[in-house]
Design an enzyme around this catalytic site. Sequence first.
Site, short mmCIF file in Angstrom:
data_model
loop_
_atom_site.label_atom_id
_atom_site.label_comp_id
_atom_site.label_asym_id
_atom_site.label_seq_id
_atom_site.Cartn_x
_atom_site.Cartn_y
_atom_site.Cartn_z
N TRP A 6 0.86 -1.19 0.00
CA TRP A 6 0.00 0.00 0.00
C TRP A 6 0.90 1.24 0.00
O TRP A 6 1.82 1.34 0.83
CB TRP A 6 -0.89 -0.04 1.24
N ASP A 12 -0.86 -6.03 9.00
CA ASP A 12 -1.86 -5.01 8.72
C ASP A 12 -3.15 -5.71 8.28
O ASP A 12 -3.17 -6.40 7.27
CB ASP A 12 -1.34 -4.08 7.61
N ALA A 53 -6.58 -4.62 7.23
CA ALA A 53 -7.46 -3.49 6.89
C ALA A 53 -8.77 -3.95 6.28
O ALA A 53 -9.67 -3.15 6.07
CB ALA A 53 -6.74 -2.55 5.95
N LYS A 65 -13.26 -0.28 6.33
CA LYS A 65 -13.91 -0.95 5.20
C LYS A 65 -14.98 -1.92 5.67
O LYS A 65 -16.08 -1.94 5.14
CB LYS A 65 -12.88 -1.71 4.34
C1 LMR Z 1 -6.75 2.66 -0.46
O1 LMR Z 1 -5.72 1.98 -0.52
O2 LMR Z 1 -7.28 3.15 -1.47
C2 LMR Z 1 -7.40 2.89 0.87
O3 LMR Z 1 -6.73 2.21 1.86
C3 LMR Z 1 -7.62 4.33 1.17
C4 LMR Z 1 -6.37 5.07 1.46
O4 LMR Z 1 -6.35 5.77 2.48
O5 LMR Z 1 -5.40 5.00 0.69
#
Ligand code: LMR
Length: 399
Positions: A131, A212, A214, A247
Amino acid sequence: MMLERLDRLPDDPILGLMAAFRADPDASKVDLGVGVYRNDRGETPVVGAVRQAEEAVLARQASKTYVAPAGNAGFNQAMEKLVLGEGHPVLTAGRVRTIQGPGGSGALRLGAELIRAASPQAIVHVPTPTWANHIPLLSGNGLELAQYPYFDGATGSVNFNEMHAALDKLPARSVVVLHASCHNPTGADLTDAQWRELLPVFQKRGLLPFIDMAYQGLGTGVAEDAYGLRLFAEGLPELLIASSCSKNFGLYRERTGSLHVVNENKTAADAVLSQLVRIARRIYSMPPDHGAAIVLEILSSEVLTRSWTEELTGMRKRIQGLREELVKRLAAAYPDKDFSYITRQKGMFSYLGVDTAQVRALREKHHVYMTDDSRINIAGLRAENIGYFADAVAKVLRG
Ligand code: LMR
């Protein structure tokens, strides 16, 4: 003058897309950018159980006085059970300490600060890719960051051999960031067997996992998505888990998350909590309460938990259905490329596997928005736009 020296920074690679999409007046525009769940009308409605819980919380709330730097104790306990599973040995042994964070991102930063307090020289290893915001969240405080191989673009799955070999070379006390499930940005997850194979590497080499989570419940199921972290918690002396309610509870803007730290024993656990409380106090003092109160209300009611679980299951099934439909549509529109890996991936994201110029062409010519690495948010597709999207991809791939 001091502030005038500051440079104008580029937009955030994910959040910048949100603004660009909103500003696009084209009626056929498709938003596959930011990771937000959407229903078949393209909306992100308030989850039913959240609405009900929120009404109960507000009706009962007699004060807005401070809660505590560690947040809502009831929420923290409920999250421990949701994440680790009720009766997990580390919970019964009193080895876990939890702090509520401002969202999963806040929990990640709290974890990074804890690591820095314990070992400023620690190197945090993240998967390639990971991410985008992991990088600044985990290294913005000065911790050194490194990468380990994770995704194999040729198969659309985890490059397990390379990952295993790389981790098996790390020095003791290296921090290794793992995604519990629904890997962001690729959707490629470790299998249960692969988690079992990795555990001895962590044990033998003395590595500290920072997991993590999420997207709990959006991959295979609430318990299934936590399989690896529950296994690791059982087999290792120390472990960090950042969990998000953005989420799965749809609480995005309420900034609701938690950091769970598994410790070797209760004394170490108490020391860790005292450090976390100090860290929180120095950054933002206390987390926002509203989302945590809602989650606690849901998780303490059988009726609301059932309603939430059903809605979450609906979200997960819709995403799985979209994955299948998308692969069919892409196969029909562009048979030269095999997109079947998309059905094997989990959660909101997959890579489309096109280059940056093609991503730009999709945005500029077809009003389709995705991050530059061609990550698509599957939940942004719907019956009405999935054919348009597949055709746009085919046109861009044909050049
Ligand atoms: C994403 O990866 O799009 C989400 O986790 C939102 C973000 O804050 O980046």
